[in-house]
Design a protein around this motif. Structure first.
Motif: not given
Length: 290
Positions: A64-74
């Motif tokens: 399971r993953l809590f994902l912080f937003p980094v759109p360039e590499t999403a």
């Protein structure tokens, strides 16, 4: 079950880490800082969301993953997570996606996760109450004053960062949240004057409001630096969410009575913290500089 928290030293991510650690869950915290400190039992792992090739070890064995937003590499990050066997992703997003204002930052991250084969939940906070600490804190500490052009006109629902973290933790641990986007706002619609009064009550001293023009406020906050300088144009109405030029005088016409109730964390976690509680939690941060 190992849970990886990205953005683990941030204002929300650090609270997600702490909640999971307190619950005895196996937590792994992604960090670029080798000196970052985490609660006992939390395994720190080096990695950078801006460099998906650095995440191989971080993703190993993660479910399971809590994902912080980094759109360039999403897309690359999401693909790497799926290849590693991650089954559930909780995205730290923004209420601006719900409103249709955010189409280039948080939305692409949501879309990347939705296009994967993993279960997903989006957590979409509204206005962070922390904005007021970063914006007003320096002048409250130094002078006991807040400079504001519209203290009685502008109002919204400032959100406690712990509520945001608690929704994320619930979605990470409990079933029944897959495929949902949760808007998280505070329970109180408050003008700036009302917010300042609650901060004053929490710190136990008077905080004056200096009413200034929008241009005077912008000049002051730009000179303050940091968060205030970076966000003054948007928060004072000189630009809209997309960065296009706007008229700050429109904020003076804000109709508080026309604002509907907003979703809070209460339906998901059973609790929504008011701004008064947030102010008490941060009273020491607003204390007079010595």
């Amino acid at each position: 079950m190992t849970i990886l928290i990205t953005g683990a030293t941030g204002n929300v991510g650090s609270r997600v880490v702490r909640r999971l650690a307190d619950a005895g869950e196996p937590v792994r915290a992604l960090t670029r800082n080798p000196r970052a400190a985490f609660p006992a039992g939390v395994a720190a792992v080096r990695g950078d969301l801006a460099r998906p090739d650095s995440l191989t070890e971080a993703f190993r064995g993660v479910e399971r993953l809590f994902l912080f937003p980094v759109p360039e590499t999403a897309r690359e990050v999401v693909a790497a997570a799926e290849r590693a066997g991650v089954q559930r992703v909780v995205v730290l997003s923004s209420g601006a996606v719900t409103g249709g204002f955010d189409t280039h930052f948080h939305l692409p991250v949501e879309q990347a996760v939705e296009a994967s084969g993993m279960a997903w939940t989006h957590v979409r906070p509204g206005e962070f109450a922390l904005n007021k600490l970063w914006m007003w804190g320096p002048s409250i500490r130094a002078e006991g004053v807040v400079r504001d052009p519209n203290p009685d006109a502008v109002a919204w629902y400032p959100t406690h960062e712990q509520d945001i973290a608690d929704v994320a933790v619930t979605a990470l641990l409990a079933d029944g949240h897959s495929g949902r986007a949760y808007d998280v706002n505070g329970p109180d619609l408050l003008t700036h004057r009302e917010q300042i009064e609650l901060i004053a009550e929490a710190v136990g001293r008077e905080i004056r409001i200096a009413e200034v023009t929008p241009h005077e406020a912008r000049e002051f906050y730009r000179a303050q630096g940091g968060f205030a300088a970076e966000n003054a144009d948007f928060l004072l109405g000189f630009e809209d969410y997309s960065g296009a030029e706007a008229d700050p005088s429109e904020l003076a016409d804000f109709d508080k009575s026309a604002v509907p109730p907003m979703p809070t964390s209460a339906p998901i976690t059973g609790r929504a913290r008011g701004f008064a509680e947030w102010a008490k939690d941060h009273a020491a941060d607003f204390a007079r500089a010595i």
